[in-house]
Design a protein around this motif. Structure first.
Motif, PDB file in Angstrom:
ATOM      1  N   PRO A 236       0.832  -1.203   0.000  1.00 26.17           N
ATOM      2  CA  PRO A 236       0.000   0.000   0.000  1.00 26.17           C
ATOM      3  C   PRO A 236       0.869   1.255   0.000  1.00 26.17           C
ATOM      4  O   PRO A 236       1.944   1.263   0.593  1.00 26.17           O
ATOM      5  N   LYS A 237       0.350   2.284  -0.667  1.00 25.15           N
ATOM      6  CA  LYS A 237       1.108   3.536  -0.734  1.00 25.15           C
ATOM      7  C   LYS A 237       1.033   4.258   0.600  1.00 25.15           C
ATOM      8  O   LYS A 237       0.140   3.997   1.406  1.00 25.15           O
ATOM      9  N   ILE A 238       1.940   5.193   0.764  1.00 24.94           N
ATOM     10  CA  ILE A 238       2.007   5.925   2.046  1.00 24.94           C
ATOM     11  C   ILE A 238       0.689   6.657   2.340  1.00 24.94           C
ATOM     12  O   ILE A 238       0.269   6.759   3.487  1.00 24.94           O
ATOM     13  N   GLY A 239       0.038   7.129   1.247  1.00 27.80           N
ATOM     14  CA  GLY A 239      -1.243   7.828   1.406  1.00 27.80           C
ATOM     15  C   GLY A 239      -2.283   6.958   2.097  1.00 27.80           C
ATOM     16  O   GLY A 239      -3.102   7.436   2.884  1.00 27.80           O
TER      17      GLY A 239
ATOM     18  N   TRP B 209      -1.686   4.669   4.317  1.00 26.86           N
ATOM     19  CA  TRP B 209      -1.361   4.602   5.746  1.00 26.86           C
ATOM     20  C   TRP B 209      -1.715   5.911   6.448  1.00 26.86           C
ATOM     21  O   TRP B 209      -2.180   5.892   7.599  1.00 26.86           O
ATOM     22  N   VAL B 210      -1.531   7.028   5.758  1.00 31.00           N
ATOM     23  CA  VAL B 210      -1.936   8.320   6.348  1.00 31.00           C
ATOM     24  C   VAL B 210      -3.459   8.314   6.546  1.00 31.00           C
ATOM     25  O   VAL B 210      -3.974   8.721   7.588  1.00 31.00           O
ATOM     26  N   ALA B 211      -4.163   7.794   5.533  1.00 27.91           N
ATOM     27  CA  ALA B 211      -5.631   7.726   5.639  1.00 27.91           C
ATOM     28  C   ALA B 211      -6.033   6.826   6.800  1.00 27.91           C
ATOM     29  O   ALA B 211      -6.984   7.132   7.529  1.00 27.91           O
ATOM     30  N   PHE B 212      -5.294   5.743   6.980  1.00 33.67           N
ATOM     31  CA  PHE B 212      -5.586   4.838   8.097  1.00 33.67           C
ATOM     32  C   PHE B 212      -5.425   5.568   9.431  1.00 33.67           C
ATOM     33  O   PHE B 212      -6.294   5.487  10.309  1.00 33.67           O
ATOM     34  N   LEU B 213      -4.312   6.313   9.556  1.00 29.67           N
ATOM     35  CA  LEU B 213      -4.081   7.048  10.812  1.00 29.67           C
ATOM     36  C   LEU B 213      -5.165   8.108  11.045  1.00 29.67           C
ATOM     37  O   LEU B 213      -5.622   8.300  12.169  1.00 29.67           O
ATOM     38  N   LEU B 214      -5.578   8.750   9.954  1.00 25.59           N
ATOM     39  CA  LEU B 214      -6.636   9.767  10.086  1.00 25.59           C
ATOM     40  C   LEU B 214      -7.973   9.127  10.460  1.00 25.59           C
ATOM     41  O   LEU B 214      -8.757   9.694  11.214  1.00 25.59           O
ATOM     42  N   ARG B 215      -8.221   7.943   9.900  1.00 28.38           N
ATOM     43  CA  ARG B 215      -9.447   7.213  10.270  1.00 28.38           C
ATOM     44  C   ARG B 215      -9.451   6.916  11.768  1.00 28.38           C
ATOM     45  O   ARG B 215     -10.473   7.066  12.456  1.00 28.38           O
ATOM     46  N   ILE B 216      -8.286   6.501  12.291  1.00 25.76           N
ATOM     47  CA  ILE B 216      -8.178   6.181  13.722  1.00 25.76           C
ATOM     48  C   ILE B 216      -8.405   7.453  14.546  1.00 25.76           C
ATOM     49  O   ILE B 216      -9.118   7.444  15.547  1.00 25.76           O
ATOM     50  N   PHE B 217      -7.778   8.552  14.082  1.00 28.38           N
ATOM     51  CA  PHE B 217      -7.871   9.840  14.797  1.00 28.38           C
ATOM     52  C   PHE B 217      -9.323  10.341  14.828  1.00 28.38           C
ATOM     53  O   PHE B 217      -9.898  10.564  15.897  1.00 28.38           O
TER      54      PHE B 217
ATOM     55  N   VAL C 169     -12.882  11.909   2.601  1.00 30.76           N
ATOM     56  CA  VAL C 169     -13.938  11.878   1.573  1.00 30.76           C
ATOM     57  C   VAL C 169     -13.289  11.932   0.193  1.00 30.76           C
ATOM     58  O   VAL C 169     -13.644  11.170  -0.715  1.00 30.76           O
ATOM     59  N   ALA C 170     -12.288  12.813   0.060  1.00 34.31           N
ATOM     60  CA  ALA C 170     -11.646  13.010  -1.240  1.00 34.31           C
ATOM     61  C   ALA C 170     -10.961  11.731  -1.737  1.00 34.31           C
ATOM     62  O   ALA C 170     -10.911  11.483  -2.940  1.00 34.31           O
ATOM     63  N   ARG C 171     -10.464  10.917  -0.824  1.00 33.67           N
ATOM     64  CA  ARG C 171      -9.769   9.700  -1.286  1.00 33.67           C
ATOM     65  C   ARG C 171     -10.603   8.434  -1.007  1.00 33.67           C
ATOM     66  O   ARG C 171     -10.075   7.349  -0.822  1.00 33.67           O
ATOM     67  N   ARG C 172     -11.925   8.618  -1.051  1.00 32.79           N
ATOM     68  CA  ARG C 172     -12.811   7.496  -0.707  1.00 32.79           C
ATOM     69  C   ARG C 172     -12.698   6.328  -1.675  1.00 32.79           C
ATOM     70  O   ARG C 172     -13.004   5.196  -1.322  1.00 32.79           O
ATOM     71  N   LYS C 173     -12.293   6.608  -2.927  1.00 32.43           N
ATOM     72  CA  LYS C 173     -12.241   5.514  -3.909  1.00 32.43           C
ATOM     73  C   LYS C 173     -10.888   4.826  -3.948  1.00 32.43           C
ATOM     74  O   LYS C 173     -10.703   3.850  -4.666  1.00 32.43           O
ATOM     75  N   LYS C 174      -9.955   5.356  -3.148  1.00 33.40           N
ATOM     76  CA  LYS C 174      -8.619   4.749  -3.118  1.00 33.40           C
ATOM     77  C   LYS C 174      -8.640   3.550  -2.162  1.00 33.40           C
ATOM     78  O   LYS C 174      -9.485   3.467  -1.275  1.00 33.40           O
ATOM     79  N   PRO C 175      -7.700   2.625  -2.326  1.00 30.72           N
ATOM     80  CA  PRO C 175      -7.695   1.445  -1.459  1.00 30.72           C
ATOM     81  C   PRO C 175      -7.449   1.781   0.017  1.00 30.72           C
ATOM     82  O   PRO C 175      -6.733   2.732   0.324  1.00 30.72           O
ATOM     83  N   GLN C 176      -8.051   0.998   0.887  1.00 28.70           N
ATOM     84  CA  GLN C 176      -7.925   1.191   2.339  1.00 28.70           C
ATOM     85  C   GLN C 176      -7.014   0.111   2.912  1.00 28.70           C
ATOM     86  O   GLN C 176      -7.062  -1.028   2.473  1.00 28.70           O
ATOM     87  N   VAL C 177      -6.228   0.488   3.897  1.00 32.60           N
ATOM     88  CA  VAL C 177      -5.482  -0.545   4.627  1.00 32.60           C
ATOM     89  C   VAL C 177      -6.201  -0.792   5.955  1.00 32.60           C
ATOM     90  O   VAL C 177      -6.913   0.085   6.450  1.00 32.60           O
ATOM     91  N   MET C 178      -6.005  -1.959   6.504  1.00 28.96           N
ATOM     92  CA  MET C 178      -6.644  -2.358   7.778  1.00 28.96           C
ATOM     93  C   MET C 178      -8.145  -2.104   7.710  1.00 28.96           C
ATOM     94  O   MET C 178      -8.709  -1.462   8.605  1.00 28.96           O
ATOM     95  N   SER C 179      -8.768  -2.590   6.669  1.00 28.66           N
ATOM     96  CA  SER C 179     -10.178  -2.306   6.488  1.00 28.66           C
ATOM     97  C   SER C 179     -11.022  -3.541   6.735  1.00 28.66           C
ATOM     98  O   SER C 179     -10.726  -4.623   6.241  1.00 28.66           O
ATOM     99  N   PHE C 180     -12.093  -3.345   7.477  1.00 32.44           N
ATOM    100  CA  PHE C 180     -13.062  -4.403   7.774  1.00 32.44           C
ATOM    101  C   PHE C 180     -13.721  -4.879   6.476  1.00 32.44           C
ATOM    102  O   PHE C 180     -14.178  -6.006   6.363  1.00 32.44           O
TER     103      PHE C 180
END
Lengths: 206, 160
Positions: free
Chosen positions: B15-18, B20-28, B146-157
């Motif tokens: 997965p790209k760094i983006g 992982w950033v999205a993952f951290l933001l989801r947690i936050f 929201v802007a990156r909703r169509k991009k792949p998610q890491v650690m996703s249910f």
């Protein structure tokens, strides 16, 4: 098949917090202990009992006090109010001493005029380093016996009564003032002004 | 080759760094919403009703229903974000929530209403000014999700 799996996952996520909260939430509160007659107002046989946890230095409590009297007048014979001390000493430095003074007025069966006067004059004493003169002046105005009042102000055992009310409030999950219990319903702060009458009506219909 | 969003997914691409950033933001964002909703839902709803009433925005008839419903909305959006499930919709929900919260806080400051507490986290007392900064950060994070909703998610249910 994929869609069913996704729906099941969504349902799981939706239900998870519901189960957690239902399992953990405290739904029963501690009991209301009896309140001395001097701190009650209204008909003692009234069907609806309002228990008020309040702090004399809290602006919102002062703002709600006229509504307490409005409702007592509107529902004469049907409603009584019991006052519980709940001074928020962490944020209101004179709240405990004001409660102490009001307790001394209760000893002379003049709690309500004294309490009303404390609320009405809140801006005069709330920031003072030593508000004793104000308390004495309100005592004069409320026609309290001066020597007994001054002696009572120096009596630390009066604060035990206040602490009992605080601990009762804590058992009942009181976190803010004023908190009113009308029957089993809880109203906090300004909501009492807007919903107090409706809640009383609901209790009267029971 | 397009990644399916799993860590070490079928494509084998990391997965790209983006992501992982999205993952951290989801947690936050999700963690804060879950905590905010949980702390309010655990206490008496009347406490939160008093906090909403202090903003003097809503008519009295709407205060209690909102005090009952909003904590659940926060918790559900929070848990969906944490799980990375329907992330786009959940992030859209959190964007809407933070816009409403910022509007309410800004309006109270503008009207000079002295709120003792924002009412955001149950009995804990955060001043409206502190909360505006937090909500602004959470709003930006939500918009980004929201802007990156169509991009792949890491650690996703969703990928389980």
């Amino acid at each position: 098949m994929f869609r069913v799996k996704q729906i099941l996952k969504a349902l799981f996520l939706l239900i998870l917090p519901v189960i957690t909260i239902l399992g953990l939430k405290q739904t029963k509160w501690g009991p209301v202990l009896s309140t001395p007659q001097a701190r009650q107002i209204g008909d003692s046989n009234a069907k609806v009992a309002i228990v008020e946890y309040s702090d004399f230095q809290c602006p919102s409590c002062a703002a709600m006090q006229p509504f307490v009297h409005t409702l007592l007048n509107a529902y004469q014979g049907k409603v009584r109010v019991a006052y519980k001390f709940y001074p928020l000493t962490m944020i209101h430095k004179n709240s405990m001493s004001a409660a102490h003074a009001a307790q001394c007025a209760a000893q002379q069966k003049k709690f309500w005029p004294y309490a009303d006067s404390l609320f009405q004059n809140q801006n005069g004493w709330k920031d003072l380093a030593d508000p004793t003169t104000w308390y004495a002046s309100i005592a004069d105005h409320s026609e309290l016996e001066k020597t007994a009042f001054e002696k009572c102000l120096k009596d630390p055992t009066q604060e035990e009564i206040i602490r009992r009310d605080i601990s009762e409030g804590n058992e009942r999950q009181v976190k803010a003032t004023p908190t009113f219990f009308i029957g089993d319903e809880r109203l906090v702060g300004g909501v009492f002004a807007s919903e107090g009458a409706q809640t009383i009506e609901r209790e009267l219909r029971k | 080759m397009k990644s399916n969003g799993r860590i070490g997914g079928a494509s084998g691409a990391a997965p790209k760094i983006g992501s992982w950033v999205a993952f951290l933001l989801r947690i936050f964002v999700g963690g804060i919403l879950l905590y905010a909703g949980f702390s309010k839902a655990m206490g008496p709803s009347a406490e939160f009703a008093a906090a909403i009433n202090a903003y003097r925005i809503l008519p009295p008839a709407l205060v209690t229903p909102l005090a009952l419903g909003l904590p659940w909305m926060e918790m559900e959006i929070g848990i969906f974000l944490l799980a990375g499930f329907c992330t786009g919709w959940a992030a859209l929900g959190s964007t809407a929530l933070f816009l409403v919260f910022l509007g309410a806080l800004g309006s109270s400051l503008f009207r000079g209403i002295d709120l003792v507490s924002c009412g955001c986290f149950g009995s804990e007392r955060f001043s409206p000014r502190q909360t505006i900064w937090l909500d602004a950060g959470l709003l930006i994070a939500s918009i980004w999700l929201v802007a990156r909703r169509k991009k792949p998610q890491v650690m996703s249910f969703e990928n389980l």
